[in-house]
Motif scaffolding. Structure first.
Motif, PDB file in Angstrom:
ATOM      1  N   SER A 122      -6.757  14.038   5.763  1.00 47.29           N
ATOM      2  CA  SER A 122      -5.648  14.615   5.199  1.00 47.29           C
ATOM      3  C   SER A 122      -4.846  13.942   4.976  1.00 47.29           C
ATOM      4  O   SER A 122      -4.197  14.385   4.165  1.00 47.29           O
ATOM      5  N   ALA A 123      -4.066  12.353   4.924  1.00 49.11           N
ATOM      6  CA  ALA A 123      -2.800  11.454   5.315  1.00 49.11           C
ATOM      7  C   ALA A 123      -1.579  13.201   4.945  1.00 49.11           C
ATOM      8  O   ALA A 123      -0.238  12.773   4.698  1.00 49.11           O
ATOM      9  N   SER A 124      -2.233  13.449   6.263  1.00 43.92           N
ATOM     10  CA  SER A 124      -0.165  14.371   6.674  1.00 43.92           C
ATOM     11  C   SER A 124       0.121  13.478   7.795  1.00 43.92           C
ATOM     12  O   SER A 124      -0.038  12.776   8.240  1.00 43.92           O
ATOM     13  N   THR A 125       1.389  13.776   7.712  1.00 50.34           N
ATOM     14  CA  THR A 125       2.725  13.594   8.370  1.00 50.34           C
ATOM     15  C   THR A 125       2.573  13.831  10.391  1.00 50.34           C
ATOM     16  O   THR A 125       2.485  12.836  10.922  1.00 50.34           O
ATOM     17  N   MET A 126       2.144  14.959  10.897  1.00 50.71           N
ATOM     18  CA  MET A 126       1.514  15.356  11.574  1.00 50.71           C
ATOM     19  C   MET A 126       0.715  13.932  11.915  1.00 50.71           C
ATOM     20  O   MET A 126       0.119  13.568  13.337  1.00 50.71           O
ATOM     21  N   ALA A 168       7.772   2.312  11.131  1.00 51.58           N
ATOM     22  CA  ALA A 168       9.090   1.833   9.424  1.00 51.58           C
ATOM     23  C   ALA A 168       8.047   1.943   7.914  1.00 51.58           C
ATOM     24  O   ALA A 168       8.550   2.734   7.181  1.00 51.58           O
ATOM     25  N   LEU A 169       6.833   2.181   8.472  1.00 53.79           N
ATOM     26  CA  LEU A 169       5.696   2.753   6.989  1.00 53.79           C
ATOM     27  C   LEU A 169       5.507   4.650   7.269  1.00 53.79           C
ATOM     28  O   LEU A 169       4.773   4.891   6.283  1.00 53.79           O
ATOM     29  N   ASP A 170       6.649   5.223   8.223  1.00 56.69           N
ATOM     30  CA  ASP A 170       5.657   6.387   8.853  1.00 56.69           C
ATOM     31  C   ASP A 170       6.591   7.706   7.460  1.00 56.69           C
ATOM     32  O   ASP A 170       7.544   8.104   7.935  1.00 56.69           O
ATOM     33  N   THR A 171       6.224   7.636   5.976  1.00 55.71           N
ATOM     34  CA  THR A 171       6.769   8.203   5.302  1.00 55.71           C
ATOM     35  C   THR A 171       5.459   8.074   4.375  1.00 55.71           C
ATOM     36  O   THR A 171       4.870   7.757   4.139  1.00 55.71           O
ATOM     37  N   SER A 172       5.886   9.223   3.417  1.00 53.22           N
ATOM     38  CA  SER A 172       4.712   9.576   2.252  1.00 53.22           C
ATOM     39  C   SER A 172       4.340   8.955   1.691  1.00 53.22           C
ATOM     40  O   SER A 172       2.949   8.468   1.590  1.00 53.22           O
ATOM     41  N   VAL A 173       5.030   8.521   0.998  1.00 52.31           N
ATOM     42  CA  VAL A 173       5.472   7.737  -0.099  1.00 52.31           C
ATOM     43  C   VAL A 173       4.115   6.274   0.662  1.00 52.31           C
ATOM     44  O   VAL A 173       3.779   5.418  -0.187  1.00 52.31           O
ATOM     45  N   ALA A 174       4.527   5.645   2.049  1.00 54.35           N
ATOM     46  CA  ALA A 174       3.799   4.396   2.131  1.00 54.35           C
ATOM     47  C   ALA A 174       2.272   4.882   2.863  1.00 54.35           C
ATOM     48  O   ALA A 174       1.929   4.120   3.773  1.00 54.35           O
ATOM     49  N   ARG A 175       1.858   6.280   3.210  1.00 53.36           N
ATOM     50  CA  ARG A 175       0.431   6.386   3.863  1.00 53.36           C
ATOM     51  C   ARG A 175      -0.273   6.292   3.953  1.00 53.36           C
ATOM     52  O   ARG A 175      -1.077   5.202   4.604  1.00 53.36           O
ATOM     53  N   ALA A 176      -0.885   5.175   2.304  1.00 55.58           N
ATOM     54  CA  ALA A 176      -1.429   5.041   2.111  1.00 55.58           C
ATOM     55  C   ALA A 176      -2.242   3.370   2.479  1.00 55.58           C
ATOM     56  O   ALA A 176      -2.479   2.478   3.243  1.00 55.58           O
ATOM     57  N   ALA A 177      -0.547   2.745   3.035  1.00 56.80           N
ATOM     58  CA  ALA A 177      -0.245   1.469   3.261  1.00 56.80           C
ATOM     59  C   ALA A 177      -0.428   1.681   5.275  1.00 56.80           C
ATOM     60  O   ALA A 177      -1.096   0.775   5.459  1.00 56.80           O
ATOM     61  N   LEU A 178       0.339   2.899   5.542  1.00 61.81           N
ATOM     62  CA  LEU A 178       0.096   3.044   6.991  1.00 61.81           C
ATOM     63  C   LEU A 178      -1.013   3.317   7.284  1.00 61.81           C
ATOM     64  O   LEU A 178      -1.455   2.361   7.813  1.00 61.81           O
ATOM     65  N   ILE A 179      -2.178   3.694   6.281  1.00 63.38           N
ATOM     66  CA  ILE A 179      -3.932   4.566   6.308  1.00 63.38           C
ATOM     67  C   ILE A 179      -4.531   2.647   7.079  1.00 63.38           C
ATOM     68  O   ILE A 179      -5.175   2.787   7.567  1.00 63.38           O
ATOM     69  N   ARG A 180      -4.426   1.932   5.893  1.00 64.81           N
ATOM     70  CA  ARG A 180      -4.979   0.287   5.758  1.00 64.81           C
ATOM     71  C   ARG A 180      -4.599  -0.393   6.390  1.00 64.81           C
ATOM     72  O   ARG A 180      -5.280  -1.070   7.595  1.00 64.81           O
ATOM     73  N   THR A 181      -3.519  -0.208   7.218  1.00 63.48           N
ATOM     74  CA  THR A 181      -2.592  -1.284   7.768  1.00 63.48           C
ATOM     75  C   THR A 181      -3.322  -0.740   9.319  1.00 63.48           C
ATOM     76  O   THR A 181      -4.008  -1.027  10.376  1.00 63.48           O
ATOM     77  N   VAL A 182      -3.538   0.364   9.333  1.00 63.26           N
ATOM     78  CA  VAL A 182      -4.214   0.525  10.972  1.00 63.26           C
ATOM     79  C   VAL A 182      -5.727   0.315  11.079  1.00 63.26           C
ATOM     80  O   VAL A 182      -6.120   0.046  12.452  1.00 63.26           O
ATOM     81  N   ALA A 183      -6.193   0.650  10.375  1.00 63.63           N
ATOM     82  CA  ALA A 183      -7.806   0.367  10.391  1.00 63.63           C
ATOM     83  C   ALA A 183      -8.187  -0.459  10.306  1.00 63.63           C
ATOM     84  O   ALA A 183      -8.732  -1.936  11.287  1.00 63.63           O
ATOM     85  N   ALA A 207      -8.152  10.286  15.925  1.00 63.75           N
ATOM     86  CA  ALA A 207      -7.078   9.980  15.476  1.00 63.75           C
ATOM     87  C   ALA A 207      -7.166   9.462  13.302  1.00 63.75           C
ATOM     88  O   ALA A 207      -6.195  10.672  13.066  1.00 63.75           O
ATOM     89  N   LEU A 208      -7.342   8.426  13.699  1.00 61.44           N
ATOM     90  CA  LEU A 208      -7.720   7.797  12.449  1.00 61.44           C
ATOM     91  C   LEU A 208      -7.672   8.612  11.447  1.00 61.44           C
ATOM     92  O   LEU A 208      -7.689   8.599   9.883  1.00 61.44           O
ATOM     93  N   PRO A 209      -9.673   8.617  11.892  1.00 66.84           N
ATOM     94  CA  PRO A 209     -10.098   9.790  10.227  1.00 66.84           C
ATOM     95  C   PRO A 209     -10.152  10.789   9.814  1.00 66.84           C
ATOM     96  O   PRO A 209     -10.086  11.320   8.664  1.00 66.84           O
ATOM     97  N   ARG A 210      -9.295  11.565  11.160  1.00 64.22           N
ATOM     98  CA  ARG A 210      -7.940  12.563  10.765  1.00 64.22           C
ATOM     99  C   ARG A 210      -6.766  12.042   9.909  1.00 64.22           C
ATOM    100  O   ARG A 210      -7.011  13.132   8.908  1.00 64.22           O
ATOM    101  N   LEU A 211      -6.784  11.532   9.909  1.00 65.35           N
ATOM    102  CA  LEU A 211      -4.886  10.610   9.173  1.00 65.35           C
ATOM    103  C   LEU A 211      -5.668  10.229   7.832  1.00 65.35           C
ATOM    104  O   LEU A 211      -5.111  10.606   6.880  1.00 65.35           O
ATOM    105  N   GLN A 212      -6.739   9.599   7.792  1.00 56.39           N
ATOM    106  CA  GLN A 212      -7.648   9.481   6.399  1.00 56.39           C
ATOM    107  C   GLN A 212      -7.586  10.756   5.222  1.00 56.39           C
ATOM    108  O   GLN A 212      -7.944  10.431   4.543  1.00 56.39           O
TER     109      GLN A 212
END
Length: 312
Positions: free
Chosen positions: A271-275, A187-202, A264-269
């Motif tokens: 780049s904040a990329s969709t991939m 549900a958070l897998d959208t560009s506008v919610a990327r920061a929320a996704l990163i914080r939640t996964v952390a 995976a998580l550090p890379r996402l933090q």
């Protein structure tokens, strides 16, 4: 492997109950975290966070209903096993087993805890009453389950029962966070919610890491106690085979969890990329599959004669 239909039914419902217990705890945690996200996220990210929170709340409620149902069915099956009557006729001895036997009382305690957890799942995510009810209910469920497992051989309120209670809680927290996360995070897998996704996964990663430490420590104690300190029992019984499978599945889940936490998580933090977001979620899904297998193996363990008994 035991091919008795009653044993198979008891094991299946025990595994489903453990999965439901874990999913309820994980979903309640995620609902709380995502409720906080709604308060602090920018306007564009509020809607995905709200959708994720609703998905978590709905999943937690469904899992709690399944948990109550499974615990009741398990108590019914236990009545059939102890009274020696067909399953459909076990209702006549249900009350006697539930109130007059140690195993029945343990199941009744777990059932009461699951009902309290269901009530907690119906409340507001961040309410004090829900938090207190969830903690109390989880303790009751875990204590009830430990009182009917192999740890009960050491006596009521023994150190072994305490360790098993902690093991059940930690395993449910770890597995629940991962399984519920695999269901909720898309549900958070959208560009506008990327920061929320990163914080939640952390947050999920930190909580799961603490749970993993407790799972490993208590699991080593339980395994050594169940094997009576002899590795030979691992290859000589269904219990030992199930333990080997469980250890392998835990190791696989740990590998996927470590891949997410340290790669995976550090890379996402960065780049904040969709991939990279997809990678985090997909790795979590693989970890969730491994944890589901862990709960099945644990159910087989709890319904098999431990190696210590076979060793005399």
């Amino acid at each position: 492997m035991n091919d008795d239909p009653l044993w198979l039914a008891q094991t299946a419902f025990a595994a489903l109950a453990d999965l439901a217990f874990a999913c309820t705890l994980g979903a309640l945690l995620l609902a709380g975290w995502l409720s906080r996200e709604q308060a602090f996220a920018p306007p564009s990210a509020v809607l995905p966070a709200r959708q994720g929170c609703r998905r978590a709340a709905r999943g937690g409620l469904i899992a709690a209903i399944v948990l109550v149902s499974c615990n009741f069915v398990s108590l019914w099956l236990q009545s059939a096993a102890m009274s020696g009557v067909p399953i459909l006729q076990a209702g006549a001895s249900l009350w006697l087993v539930a109130t007059g036997t140690h195993v029945g009382i343990g199941w009744s305690v777990a059932l009461a805890g699951s009902v309290l957890l269901l009530l907690a799942a119906s409340g507001a995510p961040l309410s004090i009453s829900r938090i207190v009810s969830t903690v109390l209910a989880a303790l009751i469920v875990a204590a009830g389950k430990s009182a009917i497992g192999h740890a009960a051989d050491a006596g009521a309120f023994s150190f072994a029962e305490g360790v098993q209670t902690l093991h059940l809680l930690a395993t449910a927290a770890w597995g629940g966070i991962v399984i519920a996360g695999a269901f909720v995070l898309p549900a958070l897998d959208t560009s506008v919610a990327r920061a929320a996704l990163i914080r939640t996964v952390a947050r999920m990663s930190r909580a799961a890491s603490l749970a993993v430490v407790l799972v490993v420590l208590t699991g080593v104690f339980n395994a050594w106690r169940g094997a009576a300190g002899s590795l030979a029992t691992l290859t000589a019984s269904t219990w030992g085979h199930a333990l080997i499978v469980k250890i392998a599945l835990v190791a696989a889940a740990l590998a996927f969890g470590a891949l997410n936490r340290w790669s995976a998580l550090p890379r996402l933090q960065r780049s904040a990329s969709t991939m990279d977001a997809h990678t985090v979620i997909n790795v979590m899904r693989m970890e969730a599959v491994m944890m589901a297998g862990v709960f099945v193996a644990a159910a087989v363990l709890s319904h098999s004669v431990p190696g210590s008994a076979l060793a005399g």
